[in-house]
Motif scaffolding. Sequence first.
Motif, short mmCIF file in Angstrom:
data_model
loop_
_atom_site.label_atom_id
_atom_site.label_comp_id
_atom_site.label_asym_id
_atom_site.label_seq_id
_atom_site.Cartn_x
_atom_site.Cartn_y
_atom_site.Cartn_z
N VAL A 141 7.68 -2.11 -1.27
CA VAL A 141 7.53 -0.88 -0.58
C VAL A 141 9.03 0.38 -0.78
O VAL A 141 9.32 0.77 -1.43
CB VAL A 141 7.84 -0.95 1.40
N LEU A 168 -1.70 7.10 -9.62
CA LEU A 168 -0.04 7.92 -10.21
C LEU A 168 -0.58 8.81 -11.02
O LEU A 168 -0.04 10.59 -10.38
CB LEU A 168 1.11 6.99 -10.75
N PHE A 207 9.52 9.77 -5.74
CA PHE A 207 8.87 10.53 -4.55
C PHE A 207 9.24 11.05 -3.40
O PHE A 207 9.29 11.67 -2.70
CB PHE A 207 7.48 9.64 -4.95
N VAL A 233 5.70 0.32 -4.57
CA VAL A 233 4.28 1.41 -4.02
C VAL A 233 4.45 2.31 -4.94
O VAL A 233 2.38 2.83 -4.87
CB VAL A 233 4.41 0.60 -2.45
N PHE A 234 5.54 2.90 -4.87
CA PHE A 234 5.49 4.72 -5.40
C PHE A 234 6.85 4.62 -5.28
O PHE A 234 7.89 4.32 -5.16
CB PHE A 234 5.33 5.79 -4.11
#
Lengths: 267, 292
Positions: free
Chosen positions: B213, B64, B223, B218-219
């Motif tokens: 997810v 990240l 984003f 995961v992010f």
Amino acid sequence: MVSTLAVYRRLVGAQARSQASYRVSFTLDLLGNIVWLGADLLGITVFFRITPSLGGFGFADVLVMLGLSASAFALADLAVGNIEKLRVYVRTGLLDSVLIKPLGVLPQLLALDFGLRRLGRAGYALVILVAALWYADIAWTPEKAALVVVTPLAGAAFFSAIFVAGATVAFWWIESGELANALTYGGRDFTSYPITVYSGWFRRLFAYALGFAFVAYYPALAVLDEPDPLGLPAATAWAGPVVAALAAAVAAALWRFGVRRYRSTGS
Amino acid sequence: MEGNGVGFVTATAPPTHFRKLQAQIHLFTAIAAAGFRRYATYRQATVAAAFTNTIFGFLKAFVLLAVVGGAAGALGTAAGYSGPQLATFVWVGQGLLGVVGYWGWTDLADRIRTGEVVSDLLRPVHPVASYLATDLGRAGFGVFTRFVPPVLVGALAFDLYRPVHWSTYPLFALSVLIAVLLSFGCRYLVNATAFWLLDARGMILAWAIASTVLTGLVFPIRFLPDPVAIALWLGTPFPSMFQTPLDVLLERDPPLLRLGTLAVQLAWAAGVLGLCRVVQRRAEHRLVIQGG
């Protein structure tokens, strides 16, 4: 020798048939494994929505690294991934029944629980690799073609060694839980990105001391005609098989030592 | 867990409402304490899990930070997060894994498959409340053993974000508590599908994927394109289980929006826990028809 191989073939065949006979469960497992890999791909795609480069590399470059890493990991997972269950066998004492049979301990355990359902993941990983190589628009040479074939195989051998070495922890530390995941799944995550992303002692440890840099990063640089920002020569791309052989030797020694040390847990 | 405070409710004198409530609270805390002790016995596994979470913390934090490094907008931010904020997102997130608890809880599904669930119905406490109490005990144990180690390691190895307002800390604690309640409710529902399906493995797998997810693990959900992020936030319980407490801690949004995300979180938790009661009631009727 031939008759021993025939025994293993029968064991694996029996496992494959039994798993495929639970159709719904088998299909779900197969689908689930594919979606998992899709999560990695989605992660990288989302990152590149935010940034044009990651550790100095573009989307296509990172995709090639992901493809090499995922193929190596999925092949290893298909071959020996179920060794993760060793800690269950040790805890429940099932390992005793394996030890008294006139076959090798490790091959028996692998055949005992052959993960046919992981075929989906391996196939999907190879599709990602091929798509990434196509997308990266590579100027192919015979050397690069050979490298692209050798690298996932060497990487699979390397990850297999990590799986086996990680599983041996159970001989010493029965409730080790997900400890080995730090190196197996952690190693997969590490190799999915350029190692320039990491820094300091963490990069030195994972990339060079443990050898994860040679699974995908250096071969990808050679295939993509990119120089290493960290300054190692281009021939490093071919270090994969050597590193895998070293890792396999260490894993084999750990395994032999662990099995000899094993005392049944009793109940 | 056996016998803890159970004698209390079966007292023979007709209890008043107040006494009844007192007894219920006593019972709830006794079960929660038993849950705490139960998880405290898995010592080796706890150490192993904290270690693994820490290694993954390094992996995620570096990736990240590379995203911020590559994005390097005018303010050195990515999707509104600075480098220290994203590092904190990762490390506190790794700590939350062991507190909120997303995976590996199949107690109820296992008991349904084996039929043991029948004995849950004989207990003088609602099954949802009893499992919730155990889960709160688990989460409480996780605060000490699973939350603190990765956050300490992260603070030593990385430059972390320190909240500006003191009020952020209690808000964060509240948000984590709601996330635990919500995550428990979702896991209960997923497990309870076994009442109908008997084999809940497919549902548990689907839950594992979605809770990885779509929560921000995961992010960061931020984003994603705004419409997608908002749709996930309002339309699914997932960001409320992970992204919301972290965004509160990072002071990512202006105060009003922060309270808004807390309200969404609260609404999801109340809705899902309410649904748990309904599902449990239906399932009990179904169990009677099946004859156990």
